[in-house]
Design an enzyme around this catalytic site. Structure first.
Site, PDB file in Angstrom:
ATOM      1  N   LYS A  22       3.586  -4.199  -3.880  1.00 34.63           N
ATOM      2  CA  LYS A  22       3.109  -3.603  -5.136  1.00 34.63           C
ATOM      3  C   LYS A  22       2.813  -2.111  -5.019  1.00 34.63           C
ATOM      4  O   LYS A  22       3.061  -1.351  -5.907  1.00 34.63           O
ATOM      5  CB  LYS A  22       1.869  -4.343  -5.640  1.00 34.63           C
ATOM      6  CG  LYS A  22       2.250  -5.601  -6.388  1.00 34.63           C
ATOM      7  CD  LYS A  22       1.547  -5.738  -7.731  1.00 34.63           C
ATOM      8  CE  LYS A  22       2.176  -6.867  -8.527  1.00 34.63           C
ATOM      9  NZ  LYS A  22       1.566  -7.217  -9.752  1.00 34.63           N
ATOM     10  N   ARG A  23       2.252  -1.710  -3.923  1.00 34.54           N
ATOM     11  CA  ARG A  23       1.908  -0.297  -3.758  1.00 34.54           C
ATOM     12  C   ARG A  23       2.589   0.240  -2.533  1.00 34.54           C
ATOM     13  O   ARG A  23       2.602  -0.391  -1.489  1.00 34.54           O
ATOM     14  CB  ARG A  23       0.402  -0.140  -3.549  1.00 34.54           C
ATOM     15  CG  ARG A  23      -0.339  -0.185  -4.816  1.00 34.54           C
ATOM     16  CD  ARG A  23      -0.472   1.211  -5.419  1.00 34.54           C
ATOM     17  NE  ARG A  23      -0.689   1.074  -6.834  1.00 34.54           N
ATOM     18  CZ  ARG A  23       0.170   1.507  -7.757  1.00 34.54           C
ATOM     19  NH1 ARG A  23       1.267   2.121  -7.410  1.00 34.54           N
ATOM     20  NH2 ARG A  23      -0.090   1.342  -9.012  1.00 34.54           N
TER      21      ARG A  23
END
Ligand code: GLU
Length: 498
Positions: A255-256
């Site tokens: 996600k990041r």
């Protein structure tokens, strides 16, 4: 090939904005449905209540709106196969879970979490994984005893223990799974909620889904799903397990992610792309190119062009790279190709967010002088904000910027005074007329063009990097240009008199 109507679906869990891998899956399903004149369905898979994030449905719909992907059936569209939110379908799952129980395909199991941990530990020592299926052998009396004690069972699916499960997939072909490797998974939890395995099989059946596209991380569970479909005696949809998107280290894109050196984040969720000022056309083009390609070495293509060629069977099996550096050039291409008025309307809110008041007619004048410089919409206020700033608030830039390295503050003052006289005298203030006149002035004063243009450029824009100066002056108009040059002169005078 199925001969029934094409119905594809995107089935996110409500865990926030959509990951780019999920969005690509949605896009591929959508393209496939549209190509075949079928339907595209949005279903919210919220049976894992612990992962629920408030507001996710809005974020999901915002993403679809931004990409301009229309949904035929979904939580907000409705449709004849609703509800499209799993937590509103619990009774259906419970009913079919009971059907499996009554027909000998599922069984009740009462182990506590501690007991399960212990079983797992024992089995690990024997080199085995997961649950051993011991509750298959509970007698009716034992079950009654547990229930009398108030224990709530889970339901587990009875996987075949011998032989192989032979599955097929549009991208991967036939895969055989050894049944002895598979355990009996929980299909209904003790709180009455189904697990993904049961819920999606039931939904994909009753929603008449023809093709399931999903991430390859679900492939190991395919034999389980295959056997659940068989236990029910339902026709299986066609499966297409999409390759993963990998980061530059060859890991699954999480996600990041931070670019090497930690300077800026790589966009990974849809709202990162929106916030960074990418265009939906560019992101669509970019993600369609991940794991699929248009052919003919063509990297830029519209969604409509892709739709005519798109086929799930052409998706690459191998995990795909995420060439994020390409996105900027694709985005730049789409910004340049965009009609002035459309781009002006897209830039208006970007400038407003940055604190400027925007007149759309002025924006339409500005677009042609900045569009070739923009890689992302968000860069625009920094480049051209000075054209929109509340002009009364315009502040002269630092005097040092306005002095060419081969010149002095006093000379800059003289230059700017001559520039004011020239601007006042010009009847034609078009960029070409300005250019000729300023060049002639430089010649007359015996200075180079750059010695003249440095104080001029910086005095009116307040910036060292800005759009082309003559077009800028034309947009500002003579009065405002002169007003700014006078402010600059005052600034320079402070140095001269020191
Ligand atoms: N809810 C599942 C997920 O978000 C859906 C997988 C599928 O498409 O079947 O991963």
């Amino acid at each position: 090939m199925v001969d029934k109507p094409v119905r594809t679906r995107f089935a996110p869990s409500p865990t926030g904005s959509i990951h780019i891998g999920g969005m690509r899956q949605a896009l591929f399903s959508w393209l496939y449905a549209r190509r075949h004149g079928g339907q595209f369905i949005l279903r919210i898979e919220d049976t894992d209540q612990e992962r629920f994030i408030e507001g996710s449905l809005n974020l999901i719909y915002e993403a679809f709106d931004w990409f301009d992907l229309d949904i035929d059936e979904g939580p907000r569209q409705g449709g004849e196969f609703g509800s499209y939110v799993q937590s509103e379908r619990l009774e259906l799952y419970q009913q079919w879970a009971n059907w499996l129980l009554e027909n000998g395909h599922a069984y009740k199991a009462f182990e506590t979490p501690q007991e399960l941990a212990q079983i797992r530990e024992e089995r690990e020592k024997m080199g085995k994984a997961g649950y051993d299926g011991r509750a298959r052998n509970l007698t009716t009396d034992e079950i009654a005893q547990f229930e009398a004690e108030g224990r709530k069972p889970v339901l587990r699916f009875k996987m075949p223990r011998e032989g192989k499960t032979r599955t097929s997939d549009m991208i991967r072909g036939i895969t055989e799974f050894d049944n002895s490797q598979l355990n009996d998974p929980v299909i209904l939890k003790s709180d009455g909620f189904p697990t993904y395995h049961l819920a999606h099989v039931i939904d994909d059946h009753f929603m008449e889904i023809s093709h399931i596209t999903r991430g390859v991380e679900w492939l190991p569970s395919l034999p389980l799903h295959w056997n659940i479909f068989e236990a029910f005696g339902w026709e299986k949809p066609i499966f297409a397990h999409l390759p993963l998107i990998m980061d530059d280290k060859g890991q699954k894109l999480s996600k990041r992610k931070t670019i090497e050196g930690g300077k800026s984040d790589v966009p990974v969720i849809v709202h990162d792309f929106i916030d960074a000022g990418y265009l939906p056309e560019a992101v669509t083009n970019f993600i369609t190119n991940i794991g699929w390609n248009f052919g003919d070495n063509q990297e830029i293509f519209s969604r409509e062009e892709a739709m005519k060629r798109f086929d799930l069977t052409d998706i690459n099996k191998a995990n795909a790279a995420y060439p994020i550096e390409k996105l900027e050039s694709i985005n730049q291409y789409y910004i340049q190709a965009m009609e002035t008025s459309k781009l002006a309307n897209l830039l208006k809110p970007v400038f407003e967010d940055a604190g400027y008041t925007v007149d759309i007619a002025l924006m339409e004048q500005v677009v042609p002088i900045i569009n070739t410089r923009l890689k992302k919409l968000k860069e625009a206020p920094n480049i051209a904000g000075f054209l929109f700033a509340d002009w009364a608030k315009f502040e002269a830039p630092p005097a040092e910027w306005m002095i060419h390295k081969k010149s002095t503050a006093a000379e800059s003052v003289t230059i700017l005074q001559r520039v004011i006289e020239l601007i006042e005298s010009l009847e034609d203030f078009s960029p070409t007329a300005q250019y000729d006149a300023f060049k002639a002035l430089a010649g007359e004063m015996g200075i180079s063009n750059s010695v003249l243009f440095t104080p001029l450029r910086i005095s009116v824009t307040g910036k060292r990097v800005h759009p082309p100066i003559f077009e800028t002056l034309e947009i500002l108009g003579k009065d405002e240009a002169i007003r700014r040059i006078k402010l600059a002169i005052d600034q320079l005078q402070k140095i001269v008199s020191n």
